[in-house]
Design an enzyme around this catalytic site. Structure first.
Site, short mmCIF file in Angstrom:
data_model
loop_
_atom_site.label_atom_id
_atom_site.label_comp_id
_atom_site.label_asym_id
_atom_site.label_seq_id
_atom_site.Cartn_x
_atom_site.Cartn_y
_atom_site.Cartn_z
N LYS A 1 -4.69 -3.18 -2.37
CA LYS A 1 -4.35 -1.78 -2.57
C LYS A 1 -3.70 -1.30 -1.29
CE LYS A 1 -4.13 1.94 -4.95
NZ LYS A 1 -3.46 2.00 -6.25
N SER B 1 -0.83 -3.12 -5.40
CA SER B 1 -0.74 -1.82 -6.07
C SER B 1 -0.77 -0.73 -5.02
CB SER B 1 -1.92 -1.66 -7.04
OG SER B 1 -1.92 -0.40 -7.66
#
Length: 357
Positions: free
Chosen positions: A155, A225
């Site tokens: 992330k 992401s």
């Protein structure tokens, strides 16, 4: 010995933690053993997708009630966008201790980084920071051989107008002033950091100018992401380790394009499963990307030409449908935006399942 556990829980909304609370109350999940939670939320997956932050905040608050300050160590990796038939859900990754089937077995490691200065986003500074975190997560998972790593989930941050302004006020330049493009650059640099740590690319082949542009540089095990809800990185390594025990195993393949299911079938076979017998027990982690050529096997697609819906949203829905038809359920962790994550138009897919008895 450490034993990995992965539990998939349906979510009715980004703040729906009831299923997780129920699993904890039943004793199915030990909150102190949770290393990470991956979530698919029903936002747009773009800069202004606050469903990710809402979900992370809700999960964090729930965990804090159970484990206190230790909740801040849990990697909460929220991926926005459940286009098409993708179903919102949580994947709870847990570490337990005990004796079970001897390894090698699924191993899980995690690492956090410090906040990334905005001027390093999409540049070699981010590549190096992520590579270091991947190595630390591998060590935490007792994985010494990079070839034993099957999936790395990162992330990563993005740029906002405020973050760009803060950097410029200090006299620093940023890689882009387009906040949407910053998401792709952040994913690209993070993916190359994974590739560097796993030996998939050489350091000498990397430079700022290659990030987001050189499609020949990619990782077959990276999933990145980006989101507005953080400025550092949360890194989760999944692989096989002889130090771990239990029935769970992981295998991966790399789709050459958006309809290439042969590598996914091969990964199923490596787990001792067939598509017909896969069913609800399979955990699917995948990347999706619209090919830059504008074609899939020589036939034109229009994902890049839609001014209303971003190509990443089209790709998530399309690849999600392809994979759902193969494994037989729609709670799939399909993440859009696959810069340097597999070949152009394709992407890595990892499968986790209990080995047949």
């Amino acid at each position: 010995m450490p034993i990995a556990k992965v539990t998939r829980i349906s979510a009715s909304a980004p703040d729906d933690v009831a299923g997780l609370e129920t699993a904890i109350a039943r004793g199915d999940i030990r909150p102190e053993g949770i290393l990470a939670i991956f979530g698919k939320t029903e936002g747009n997956g773009c800069v202004n997708d606050f469903s990710r932050g809402f979900a992370a905040q809700s999960l964090g608050a729930m965990l804090e009630r159970h484990v206190g300050a230790a909740a801040r160590e849990v990697c909460l990796v929220m991926s926005g966008g459940t286009e098409g038939g993708l179903s919102p859900h949580w994947l709870v990754l847990e570490r337990g201790e005990g004796m079970a089937e001897p390894g090698p077995a699924l191993a899980i490691g995690r690492a956090h980084t410090a906040a990334l200065a905005p001027e390093h986003l999409g540049r070699m500074g981010q590549v190096e920071q992520v590579a270091d975190a991947v190595r630390r997560a591998m060590a935490a998972a007792d994985i010494a051989d990079p070839h034993a790593v099957h999936f790395v989930q990162v992330k990563c941050p993005l740029l906002t107008a405020a973050r760009i302004g803060a950097a410029q006020a200090r006299g620093a330049s940023v890689a882009t002033t387009d906040t949407l493009k910053s998401m792709g650059l952040s994913r690209a640099a993070s993916a190359l950091g994974i590739a560097l740590a796993l030996g998939e690319v050489a350091h000498g082949d990397l430079a700022d100018a290659a990030i987001g542009t050189d499609a020949g540089l990619w990782s077959g095990r990276a999933s990145c992401s980006s989101g507005i809800e953080l400025m550092g990185h949360e890194v989760v390594v999944l692989g096989m380790s002889p130090v771990w025990s239990g029935r769970l195993a992981i295998a991966h393949g790399v789709m050459a394009d958006a309809i290439d299911v042969a590598p996914v079938k091969a990964a199923l076979a490596a787990l001792g499963l067939s598509p017909d017998g896969a069913g609800d027990q399979i955990v699917v982690l995948a990347k999706a990307e619209a090919s830059r050529s504008g074609a899939i096997r020589g036939r034109r697609h229009t994902m890049l030409d839609d001014s209303d819906i971003s190509a990443t949203r089209h790709a998530r829905a399309f690849v999600g449908g392809v994979l759902a038809g193969l494994v037989g359920h729609t709670e799939l962790y399909v993440s859009g935006g696959a810069e340097h994550q597999g070949p152009d138009g394709g992407g890595p897919v990892a499968l986790i399942a209990p080995r047949p008895l």
